[in-house]
Design a protein around this motif. Structure first.
Motif, PDB file in Angstrom:
ATOM      1  N   GLY A 289     -44.047 -28.612   8.055  1.00  0.00           N
ATOM      2  CA  GLY A 289     -44.004 -27.277   7.481  1.00  0.00           C
ATOM      3  C   GLY A 289     -44.687 -27.269   6.133  1.00  0.00           C
ATOM      4  N   THR A 290     -44.350 -26.284   5.319  1.00  0.00           N
ATOM      5  CA  THR A 290     -44.967 -26.135   4.007  1.00  0.00           C
ATOM      6  C   THR A 290     -43.882 -26.045   2.942  1.00  0.00           C
ATOM      7  N   LEU A 291     -44.016 -26.872   1.925  1.00  0.00           N
ATOM      8  CA  LEU A 291     -43.119 -26.844   0.778  1.00  0.00           C
ATOM      9  C   LEU A 291     -43.882 -26.224  -0.395  1.00  0.00           C
ATOM     10  N   SER A 292     -43.337 -25.153  -0.960  1.00  0.00           N
ATOM     11  CA  SER A 292     -43.980 -24.463  -2.085  1.00  0.00           C
ATOM     12  C   SER A 292     -43.055 -24.516  -3.291  1.00  0.00           C
ATOM     13  N   VAL A 293     -43.616 -24.899  -4.429  1.00  0.00           N
ATOM     14  CA  VAL A 293     -42.845 -24.963  -5.667  1.00  0.00           C
ATOM     15  C   VAL A 293     -43.601 -24.184  -6.733  1.00  0.00           C
ATOM     16  N   TYR A 294     -42.946 -23.177  -7.290  1.00  0.00           N
ATOM     17  CA  TYR A 294     -43.521 -22.358  -8.343  1.00  0.00           C
ATOM     18  C   TYR A 294     -42.665 -22.494  -9.596  1.00  0.00           C
ATOM     19  N   ALA A 295     -43.277 -22.462 -10.754  1.00  0.00           N
ATOM     20  CA  ALA A 295     -42.539 -22.536 -12.014  1.00  0.00           C
ATOM     21  C   ALA A 295     -43.301 -21.780 -13.081  1.00  0.00           C
TER      22      ALA A 295
ATOM     23  N   LEU B  27     -24.608 -32.153 -21.424  1.00  0.00           N
ATOM     24  CA  LEU B  27     -26.033 -31.934 -21.612  1.00  0.00           C
ATOM     25  C   LEU B  27     -26.556 -32.669 -22.842  1.00  0.00           C
ATOM     26  N   GLN B  28     -27.692 -33.314 -22.671  1.00  0.00           N
ATOM     27  CA  GLN B  28     -28.440 -33.923 -23.773  1.00  0.00           C
ATOM     28  C   GLN B  28     -29.747 -33.147 -23.887  1.00  0.00           C
ATOM     29  N   ARG B  29     -29.709 -32.068 -24.638  1.00  0.00           N
ATOM     30  CA  ARG B  29     -30.838 -31.142 -24.660  1.00  0.00           C
ATOM     31  C   ARG B  29     -32.026 -31.710 -25.426  1.00  0.00           C
ATOM     32  N   ALA B  30     -33.199 -31.360 -24.937  1.00  0.00           N
ATOM     33  CA  ALA B  30     -34.448 -31.752 -25.578  1.00  0.00           C
ATOM     34  C   ALA B  30     -35.517 -30.757 -25.133  1.00  0.00           C
ATOM     35  N   ALA B  31     -36.682 -30.833 -25.756  1.00  0.00           N
ATOM     36  CA  ALA B  31     -37.795 -29.974 -25.343  1.00  0.00           C
ATOM     37  C   ALA B  31     -38.324 -30.463 -23.990  1.00  0.00           C
ATOM     38  N   VAL B  32     -38.352 -29.574 -23.007  1.00  0.00           N
ATOM     39  CA  VAL B  32     -38.702 -29.945 -21.637  1.00  0.00           C
ATOM     40  C   VAL B  32     -39.823 -29.037 -21.126  1.00  0.00           C
ATOM     41  N   ARG B  33     -40.800 -29.644 -20.475  1.00  0.00           N
ATOM     42  CA  ARG B  33     -41.831 -28.890 -19.756  1.00  0.00           C
ATOM     43  C   ARG B  33     -41.531 -29.005 -18.260  1.00  0.00           C
ATOM     44  N   ILE B  34     -41.103 -27.905 -17.674  1.00  0.00           N
ATOM     45  CA  ILE B  34     -40.678 -27.907 -16.277  1.00  0.00           C
ATOM     46  C   ILE B  34     -41.779 -28.389 -15.326  1.00  0.00           C
ATOM     47  N   PRO B  35     -43.044 -27.965 -15.468  1.00  0.00           N
ATOM     48  CA  PRO B  35     -44.069 -28.450 -14.535  1.00  0.00           C
ATOM     49  C   PRO B  35     -44.154 -29.969 -14.475  1.00  0.00           C
ATOM     50  N   GLU B  36     -43.967 -30.645 -15.589  1.00  0.00           N
ATOM     51  CA  GLU B  36     -44.005 -32.104 -15.576  1.00  0.00           C
ATOM     52  C   GLU B  36     -42.850 -32.675 -14.755  1.00  0.00           C
ATOM     53  N   LEU B  37     -41.665 -32.054 -14.876  1.00  0.00           N
ATOM     54  CA  LEU B  37     -40.527 -32.508 -14.065  1.00  0.00           C
ATOM     55  C   LEU B  37     -40.808 -32.289 -12.579  1.00  0.00           C
ATOM     56  N   VAL B  38     -41.380 -31.130 -12.244  1.00  0.00           N
ATOM     57  CA  VAL B  38     -41.665 -30.815 -10.837  1.00  0.00           C
ATOM     58  C   VAL B  38     -42.647 -31.823 -10.249  1.00  0.00           C
ATOM     59  N   VAL B  39     -43.697 -32.130 -11.001  1.00  0.00           N
ATOM     60  CA  VAL B  39     -44.696 -33.085 -10.507  1.00  0.00           C
ATOM     61  C   VAL B  39     -44.057 -34.447 -10.272  1.00  0.00           C
ATOM     62  N   GLY B  40     -43.185 -34.881 -11.182  1.00  0.00           N
ATOM     63  CA  GLY B  40     -42.512 -36.170 -11.004  1.00  0.00           C
ATOM     64  C   GLY B  40     -41.619 -36.193  -9.782  1.00  0.00           C
ATOM     65  N   VAL B  41     -40.883 -35.099  -9.537  1.00  0.00           N
ATOM     66  CA  VAL B  41     -39.996 -35.039  -8.370  1.00  0.00           C
ATOM     67  C   VAL B  41     -40.814 -35.045  -7.081  1.00  0.00           C
ATOM     68  N   LEU B  42     -41.895 -34.297  -7.049  1.00  0.00           N
ATOM     69  CA  LEU B  42     -42.735 -34.267  -5.846  1.00  0.00           C
ATOM     70  C   LEU B  42     -43.391 -35.619  -5.591  1.00  0.00           C
ATOM     71  N   ARG B  43     -43.687 -36.343  -6.648  1.00  0.00           N
ATOM     72  CA  ARG B  43     -44.264 -37.677  -6.470  1.00  0.00           C
ATOM     73  C   ARG B  43     -43.250 -38.610  -5.804  1.00  0.00           C
TER      74      ARG B  43
ATOM     75  N   VAL C 288     -37.813 -21.408 -11.691  1.00  0.00           N
ATOM     76  CA  VAL C 288     -38.334 -22.448 -10.798  1.00  0.00           C
ATOM     77  C   VAL C 288     -37.963 -22.046  -9.373  1.00  0.00           C
ATOM     78  N   VAL C 289     -38.950 -21.962  -8.501  1.00  0.00           N
ATOM     79  CA  VAL C 289     -38.731 -21.546  -7.117  1.00  0.00           C
ATOM     80  C   VAL C 289     -39.127 -22.691  -6.188  1.00  0.00           C
ATOM     81  N   VAL C 290     -38.211 -23.047  -5.282  1.00  0.00           N
ATOM     82  CA  VAL C 290     -38.483 -24.044  -4.237  1.00  0.00           C
ATOM     83  C   VAL C 290     -38.343 -23.330  -2.904  1.00  0.00           C
ATOM     84  N   GLU C 291     -39.444 -23.300  -2.147  1.00  0.00           N
ATOM     85  CA  GLU C 291     -39.478 -22.525  -0.909  1.00  0.00           C
ATOM     86  C   GLU C 291     -39.975 -23.408   0.243  1.00  0.00           C
TER      87      GLU C 291
END
Length: 349
Positions: free
Chosen positions: A259-265, A194-210, A275-278
């Motif tokens: 279908g429908t992909l739902s992502v909650y964080a 692990l290379q830990r750093a300050a992370v904002r999960i919503p930003e990661l989710v948006v990038g993955v969905l893109r 983080v929920v992927v449904e």
């Protein structure tokens, strides 16, 4: 000798005398000799008992001590211990039984190593077969597409250029699949660093969905997102991105007909971040639910079965947990719970 004269008197008159001569021997020397004899006898008996105790100890106690030391070495994993059998008494029987136990343990260890090697070779064969299959298909497509790129635009004008761009996009997609496959394979073979750093999960989710946007559109999948407070957590952004890519990819694969992909964080009570992927896909059969985190297990036509295994390794390395809830025919809900900031009320999901 000693003389003793005793007068004999009757009513005051001395009638005579009794003369007694006593011969008294000296008993001092016999008593001394007897004392020395008793002392010597006592010492002799004590010495004999001590020698007998030493002999009994050497015959019974020493083999038991050697047996105890050998048992300690065996418990530590050393199966080279083998003790000489001396005699046919209880100690000899115990030593013989110990040696027979060591022989059986060696046989069991050899059998376990053979089974382990066989399992390793089986896994290696499955992995090699899966890798070959997964790599061959994209390479075949890429090869055929490259051969026909020029022919696609010949005499077709703008329509040909559009088709060419579409094929180039497919080529890039297949190359991305190959890169993802190789990366998952490499990461699975070593523990996450692990290379830990300050992370904002919503930003990661948006990038993955893109990244998955083209596949979502191609399969007529609608996407819903909901984010709670955008708290920062201390984590490895690249590792978490890979875990999210695997979860989103599995959800998309489960909905080939739309279908429908739902992502909650968002934050959860107890200082956790979730983080929920449904999805509303085909779901996971009950008999497969316990095996989805096993290496090389997959229900897909293609794939190596390493995506969820790697995802769980990444989550475990962060001190988190992953939960699965699935209903066949209705969909699957995957939740990652990570150590996060302060708890927040009204978390999504």
């Amino acid at each position: 000798p000693r003389d003793l004269v005793v007068p004999v008197k009757v009513v005051g008159d001395t009638l005579g005398y009794i003369h007694v001569r006593l011969k008294i021997d000296d008993f001092t020397e016999p008593i001394r000799r007897n004392l020395y004899l008793r002392l010597f006898s006592t010492l002799l008996i004590f010495s004999g008992g001590l020698v007998l105790a030493v002999i009994i100890s050497a015959h019974y106690v020493s083999p038991v001590v050697r047996l105890a030391h050998a048992a300690e070495n065996v418990a530590a994993g050393d199966l080279s211990q083998e003790l000489p059998v001396e005699g046919k008494d209880e100690v000899g029987r115990l030593t013989r039984s110990f040696n027979e136990m060591i022989v059986r343990l060696r046989q069991n260890r050899a059998l376990e190593e053979a089974v382990r090697e066989n399992q390793y070779l089986t896994h290696l064969g499955k992995l090699s077969s899966g890798m070959a299959h997964e790599i061959r298909n994209p390479l075949n497509f890429i090869g055929l597409a490259v051969d026909h790129l020029d022919a696609m635009t010949e005499g077709k004008g703008g329509e040909g250029e559009a088709e060419k761009r579409q094929v180039i996009g497919r080529i890039k997609e297949e190359i991305g699949r190959l890169n993802e496959l190789v990366t998952n394979f490499i990461l699975y073979g070593r523990p996450p660093e692990l290379q830990r750093a300050a992370v904002r999960i919503p930003e990661l989710v948006v990038g993955v969905l893109r990244l998955a946007e083209e596949r979502l559109q191609a399969q007529s999948i609608s996407c819903r997102t909901k984010f709670g407070d955008a708290l920062e957590i201390h984590a490895d952004p690249d590792m978490l991105r890979r875990a999210l890519v695997n979860l989103v990819g599995n959800a998309v694969d489960a909905m080939p007909n739309g279908g429908t992909l739902s992502v909650y964080a968002g934050p959860r009570p107890g200082g956790r971040y979730s983080v929920v992927v449904e999805d509303t896909g085909i779901g996971i059969p009950a008999e497969d639910r316990e095996r989805i985190f096993e290496p090389y297990f997959t229900s897909k036509v293609s794939g190596l079965g390493l995506g969820l295994v790697l995802t769980k390794k990444i989550v475990d390395a962060h001190g988190g947990e992953i939960f699965v809830d699935s209903t066949p025919g209705k969909g699957t809900r995957m939740e990652i719970s990570l150590p996060g900031g302060a708890a927040a009320e009204g978390a999504p999901g």
